[in-house]
Design a protein around this motif. Sequence first.
Motif, PDB file in Angstrom:
ATOM      1  N   LYS A 290      -8.379  -6.587 -25.712  1.00  0.00           N
ATOM      2  CA  LYS A 290      -9.275  -5.807 -26.561  1.00  0.00           C
ATOM      3  C   LYS A 290     -10.733  -6.260 -26.446  1.00  0.00           C
ATOM      4  O   LYS A 290     -11.644  -5.486 -26.754  1.00  0.00           O
ATOM      5  N   THR A 291     -10.937  -7.481 -26.003  1.00  0.00           N
ATOM      6  CA  THR A 291     -12.308  -7.964 -25.810  1.00  0.00           C
ATOM      7  C   THR A 291     -12.758  -7.816 -24.363  1.00  0.00           C
ATOM      8  O   THR A 291     -13.839  -8.306 -23.994  1.00  0.00           O
ATOM      9  N   GLY A 292     -11.930  -7.162 -23.533  1.00  0.00           N
ATOM     10  CA  GLY A 292     -12.317  -6.876 -22.164  1.00  0.00           C
ATOM     11  C   GLY A 292     -12.114  -8.015 -21.182  1.00  0.00           C
ATOM     12  O   GLY A 292     -12.537  -7.919 -20.016  1.00  0.00           O
ATOM     13  N   LYS A 293     -11.446  -9.084 -21.599  1.00  0.00           N
ATOM     14  CA  LYS A 293     -11.231 -10.220 -20.705  1.00  0.00           C
ATOM     15  C   LYS A 293     -10.040 -10.013 -19.771  1.00  0.00           C
ATOM     16  O   LYS A 293      -9.902 -10.717 -18.779  1.00  0.00           O
ATOM     17  N   LEU A 294      -9.165  -9.091 -20.126  1.00  0.00           N
ATOM     18  CA  LEU A 294      -8.022  -8.748 -19.283  1.00  0.00           C
ATOM     19  C   LEU A 294      -8.047  -7.266 -18.985  1.00  0.00           C
ATOM     20  O   LEU A 294      -8.235  -6.445 -19.889  1.00  0.00           O
ATOM     21  N   GLN A 295      -7.835  -6.924 -17.714  1.00  0.00           N
ATOM     22  CA  GLN A 295      -7.725  -5.529 -17.302  1.00  0.00           C
ATOM     23  C   GLN A 295      -6.365  -5.319 -16.642  1.00  0.00           C
ATOM     24  O   GLN A 295      -5.730  -6.266 -16.182  1.00  0.00           O
ATOM     25  N   THR A 296      -5.947  -4.081 -16.588  1.00  0.00           N
ATOM     26  CA  THR A 296      -4.646  -3.800 -16.005  1.00  0.00           C
ATOM     27  C   THR A 296      -4.683  -2.507 -15.219  1.00  0.00           C
ATOM     28  O   THR A 296      -5.607  -1.692 -15.357  1.00  0.00           O
ATOM     29  N   LYS A 297      -3.683  -2.327 -14.400  1.00  0.00           N
ATOM     30  CA  LYS A 297      -3.524  -1.110 -13.618  1.00  0.00           C
ATOM     31  C   LYS A 297      -2.029  -0.826 -13.542  1.00  0.00           C
ATOM     32  O   LYS A 297      -1.215  -1.759 -13.472  1.00  0.00           O
ATOM     33  N   GLU A 298      -1.665   0.450 -13.550  1.00  0.00           N
ATOM     34  CA  GLU A 298      -0.253   0.821 -13.510  1.00  0.00           C
ATOM     35  C   GLU A 298       0.024   1.770 -12.357  1.00  0.00           C
ATOM     36  O   GLU A 298      -0.795   2.616 -12.023  1.00  0.00           O
ATOM     37  N   THR A 299       1.200   1.603 -11.776  1.00  0.00           N
ATOM     38  CA  THR A 299       1.726   2.556 -10.805  1.00  0.00           C
ATOM     39  C   THR A 299       2.906   3.241 -11.478  1.00  0.00           C
ATOM     40  O   THR A 299       3.936   2.609 -11.732  1.00  0.00           O
ATOM     41  N   VAL A 300       2.748   4.508 -11.825  1.00  0.00           N
ATOM     42  CA  VAL A 300       3.727   5.217 -12.655  1.00  0.00           C
ATOM     43  C   VAL A 300       4.561   6.170 -11.804  1.00  0.00           C
ATOM     44  O   VAL A 300       4.025   6.969 -11.027  1.00  0.00           O
ATOM     45  N   THR A 301       5.879   6.070 -11.966  1.00  0.00           N
ATOM     46  CA  THR A 301       6.826   6.993 -11.340  1.00  0.00           C
ATOM     47  C   THR A 301       7.433   7.849 -12.432  1.00  0.00           C
ATOM     48  O   THR A 301       7.897   7.335 -13.457  1.00  0.00           O
ATOM     49  N   GLU A 302       7.419   9.146 -12.244  1.00  0.00           N
ATOM     50  CA  GLU A 302       7.942  10.071 -13.258  1.00  0.00           C
ATOM     51  C   GLU A 302       9.450  10.272 -13.081  1.00  0.00           C
ATOM     52  O   GLU A 302       9.931  10.446 -11.964  1.00  0.00           O
ATOM     53  N   GLY A 303      10.179  10.245 -14.201  1.00  0.00           N
ATOM     54  CA  GLY A 303      11.580  10.635 -14.187  1.00  0.00           C
ATOM     55  C   GLY A 303      12.562   9.473 -14.186  1.00  0.00           C
ATOM     56  O   GLY A 303      12.519   8.607 -13.311  1.00  0.00           O
ATOM     57  N   PHE A 304      13.459   9.481 -15.166  1.00  0.00           N
ATOM     58  CA  PHE A 304      14.478   8.436 -15.269  1.00  0.00           C
ATOM     59  C   PHE A 304      15.307   8.331 -14.007  1.00  0.00           C
ATOM     60  O   PHE A 304      15.677   7.235 -13.567  1.00  0.00           O
ATOM     61  N   GLU A 305      15.593   9.474 -13.385  1.00  0.00           N
ATOM     62  CA  GLU A 305      16.428   9.482 -12.186  1.00  0.00           C
ATOM     63  C   GLU A 305      15.781   8.745 -11.019  1.00  0.00           C
ATOM     64  O   GLU A 305      16.459   8.444 -10.019  1.00  0.00           O
ATOM     65  N   ASN A 306      14.497   8.443 -11.118  1.00  0.00           N
ATOM     66  CA  ASN A 306      13.780   7.770 -10.034  1.00  0.00           C
ATOM     67  C   ASN A 306      13.633   6.263 -10.250  1.00  0.00           C
ATOM     68  O   ASN A 306      12.800   5.624  -9.596  1.00  0.00           O
ATOM     69  N   MET A 307      14.439   5.705 -11.142  1.00  0.00           N
ATOM     70  CA  MET A 307      14.387   4.262 -11.385  1.00  0.00           C
ATOM     71  C   MET A 307      14.562   3.466 -10.096  1.00  0.00           C
ATOM     72  O   MET A 307      13.795   2.529  -9.816  1.00  0.00           O
ATOM     73  N   LEU A 308      15.561   3.805  -9.307  1.00  0.00           N
ATOM     74  CA  LEU A 308      15.813   3.038  -8.085  1.00  0.00           C
ATOM     75  C   LEU A 308      14.649   3.162  -7.109  1.00  0.00           C
ATOM     76  O   LEU A 308      14.265   2.180  -6.462  1.00  0.00           O
ATOM     77  N   ASN A 309      14.075   4.355  -7.020  1.00  0.00           N
ATOM     78  CA  ASN A 309      12.914   4.528  -6.139  1.00  0.00           C
ATOM     79  C   ASN A 309      11.765   3.627  -6.575  1.00  0.00           C
ATOM     80  O   ASN A 309      11.030   3.078  -5.741  1.00  0.00           O
TER      81      ASN A 309
END
Length: 327
Positions: A290-309
């Motif tokens: 919240k103070t900007g000392k940590l940043q993040t990035k996400e790689t999002v896969t859509e769909g429960f069926e794609n868990m293994l992918n």
Amino acid sequence: MVVAKKFIYVKPFVGMPTADNVQIVEENLPEIKEGEFLAEAVYLSVDPYMRAYSNSYTLGQQLEGGQVAKIIESKNPQYPVGKHVMAYFGWRTHSIYDGTQRVFLIPDETIPLSYYLGIVGMPGVTAYFGTFDILKPQSGETIVVTCAGGAVGSQVGQLGKIKGCNVVGIAGTDEKLDWLKKIGFDQVINYKKTPNLGEALKKAAPNGVDCYFDNVGGEMASTIIAQMNPDGRIAVCGAISAYNDIGEPVKATPIQRYMIFGRLKMEGFHVSSLLHRWPDAIKELLGYYKTGKLQTKETVTEGFENMLNGLIGILNGDNIGKAIIKV
């Protein structure tokens, strides 16, 4: 009656996981009892450790993992309907909490809920404890992080910068390196484009290495340990170089002489053994975010069926930051 979908293990992994190794099945859930609640998955996590854990699975077993889930029915006043939890329900869409699972009520829903699987979730506390409990970095020291473009490694580097350290990140794509520079890493190395990692590391860390956060193992670890300064510290978090090994075990140059003459300290750790300290760590990580000392990035896969992918992608190094499955 609620029908849940879940992934079960139907064929042992040999090398990289494939679609033949798992199966999606349905399960009719009973009515909840007093003290229980029913939750619906919103986001699920895929992490490298899942491949390593598969060696202990039995056929027909549900795959393990964490998720952020919404409480949709409750007979437990501590977990009201509409709230969200971070829970280890595994690879499934709906779950009944019966008091035996690891569950944390999300303390602050003003940030993206998926972050509780990353920057303020298991990867976040893994980076936190590995950095602060084991490496114990001091201002001016040099930290080297492998798998630096992932959820844990990227956060280790940022925590090191908070402590005033010089941070070197090792990753496998230029895109990851560009992101690491943006979030404060001082030096970065693309190991796939580097013919001699030892020489590249000498240039990136001319004064030697004081702390090493190891997510890889193998020869890469030996190369880094060979350049560590006396009284250096090593946090062993993962060994992704060997997770898909199907032939001879991964071999590496012996490190004993460096450990002995450098008085190095190496410690492996498993963050699940520190559950009692997670709430305090998450509170501190939330403050850093919240103070900007940590940043993040996400790689999002859509769909429960794609868990293994999603899991295959992370084992191939396709993700930048945290890999997330959005249901």
